[in-house]
Design a protein around this motif. Structure first.
Motif, PDB file in Angstrom:
ATOM      1  N   ARG A 116       0.817  -1.201   0.000  1.00  0.00           N
ATOM      2  CA  ARG A 116       0.000   0.000   0.000  1.00  0.00           C
ATOM      3  C   ARG A 116       0.858   1.261   0.000  1.00  0.00           C
ATOM      4  N   SER A 117       2.029   1.177   0.618  1.00  0.00           N
ATOM      5  CA  SER A 117       2.904   2.341   0.712  1.00  0.00           C
ATOM      6  C   SER A 117       3.567   2.659  -0.621  1.00  0.00           C
ATOM      7  N   ARG A 128       0.757   4.566  -2.396  1.00  0.00           N
ATOM      8  CA  ARG A 128       0.764   5.943  -1.913  1.00  0.00           C
ATOM      9  C   ARG A 128       1.847   6.766  -2.601  1.00  0.00           C
ATOM     10  N   VAL A 131       0.743   7.671  -6.233  1.00  0.00           N
ATOM     11  CA  VAL A 131      -0.337   8.665  -6.217  1.00  0.00           C
ATOM     12  C   VAL A 131       0.196  10.044  -5.845  1.00  0.00           C
ATOM     13  N   GLN A 132       1.114  10.098  -4.868  1.00  0.00           N
ATOM     14  CA  GLN A 132       1.648  11.399  -4.459  1.00  0.00           C
ATOM     15  C   GLN A 132       2.510  12.017  -5.558  1.00  0.00           C
ATOM     16  N   ASP A 199      -5.537   3.571  -8.808  1.00  0.00           N
ATOM     17  CA  ASP A 199      -4.807   2.822  -7.790  1.00  0.00           C
ATOM     18  C   ASP A 199      -5.781   2.093  -6.868  1.00  0.00           C
ATOM     19  N   THR A 201      -5.387   0.667  -3.987  1.00  0.00           N
ATOM     20  CA  THR A 201      -5.293   0.923  -2.549  1.00  0.00           C
ATOM     21  C   THR A 201      -5.652   2.357  -2.201  1.00  0.00           C
ATOM     22  N   GLU A 202      -5.349   3.309  -3.090  1.00  0.00           N
ATOM     23  CA  GLU A 202      -5.568   4.723  -2.798  1.00  0.00           C
ATOM     24  C   GLU A 202      -6.843   5.274  -3.429  1.00  0.00           C
ATOM     25  N   GLN A 203      -7.385   4.565  -4.421  1.00  0.00           N
ATOM     26  CA  GLN A 203      -8.576   5.026  -5.149  1.00  0.00           C
ATOM     27  C   GLN A 203      -8.367   6.424  -5.743  1.00  0.00           C
ATOM     28  N   ARG A 204      -7.162   6.634  -6.245  1.00  0.00           N
ATOM     29  CA  ARG A 204      -6.818   7.831  -6.995  1.00  0.00           C
ATOM     30  C   ARG A 204      -5.997   7.395  -8.201  1.00  0.00           C
ATOM     31  N   HIS A 206      -2.659   6.991 -10.518  1.00  0.00           N
ATOM     32  CA  HIS A 206      -1.199   7.043 -10.565  1.00  0.00           C
ATOM     33  C   HIS A 206      -0.762   6.951 -12.030  1.00  0.00           C
TER      34      HIS A 206
END
Length: 254
Positions: A116-117, A128, A131-132, A199, A201-204, A206
């Protein structure tokens, strides 16, 4: 005498042929183990799936014959990899639809947290971290055309026929200069430059496509992230934390 029209030799897509391959848990573990873009030998894939080497050999043959895997021979050893990015995209879409497996041990919990990270999704960064980075590229107007958010009400129309491609992100001229300055080699070729995945895990969103691969290549070559011997999780190094803060404005904490 009337001529009989020639019948087509191919009918509708046989989805069941692929679905039957994915119905086996061991084969799914093999495919997920390869969803970091690397080629792995049968012995490693057998361990990842928790099966014998002879059983793994049978599974690998079926997956290769179906066109989901390709195989490379190096000396006496055979290495397997996903046949292409479309197989990785298929896996990501299935992961989004599938229910999560229960975590039954500390080891499984740690592995899930790492995925997830920060992880790879075929040949680009996800989790994450991915996504970031995507958010940073949008804030800096390196990319334009969307906001990085997954909105099922908005994306549901086109996503049925073109999942992950309905928001039209574009690389700006300012963005090209930015990426060149940080050492990302902008790719050529026929592969679409800018794509994205939703994504799981993030639902955004990438970044994927050829540019997503180029960004991953840069983070690896610069030593900002490193891959462990196995698995899709990646590790952000001390140099990577400094670079994420300096280049992307990301305060990365594991």
């Amino acid at each position: 005498m009337r001529e009989v029209a020639e019948l087509p030799t191919r009918g509708d897509a046989d989805i069941a042929a692929v679905a039957s391959l994915l119905a086996d848990p061991a084969r799914c573990k093999v495919l997920l183990a390869l969803n970091d873009g690397r080629a792995l030998p049968a012995s490693v894939l057998a361990e990842e799936a928790g099966i014998s080497r002879s059983t793994a050999s049978s599974h690998l043959s079926k997956l290769t014959e179906a066109g989901l895997l390709s195989v490379e021979t190096h000396g006496r050893h055979r290495y397997y990899r996903l046949a292409g990015p479309e197989v990785g995209e298929l896996l990501e879409h299935l992961v989004r639809l599938a229910p999560p497996r229960p975590v039954k041990s500390l080891r499984e919990g740690t592995r899930a947290a790492r995925l997830r990270s920060a992880r790879t999704c075929y040949d680009h960064l996800a989790g994450r971290l991915g996504v970031q980075i995507m958010d940073s590229l949008l804030q800096r107007r390196v990319l334009v055309g969307g906001d990085g958010r997954y909105d099922p009400r908005r994306d549901g129309h086109d996503a049925l026929s073109s999942p992950g491609h309905d928001v039209r992100y574009e690389l700006t001229s300012r963005g090209r200069a930015f990426l060149t300055d940080i050492g990302v080699e902008l790719p050529g070729g026929r592969r679409p430059l800018v794509r994205y995945c939703i994504d799981w895990t993030e639902q955004r969103h990438h970044l994927s496509g050829a540019l997503g691969r180029a960004v991953l290549d840069r983070t690896l070559s610069a030593g900002w992230v490193k891959r462990p011997p196995r698995g899709r999780a990646v590790i952000v190094t001390d140099a990577g934390r400094a670079a994420l803060a300096d280049v992307f404005g990301i305060d990365w904490e594991t």
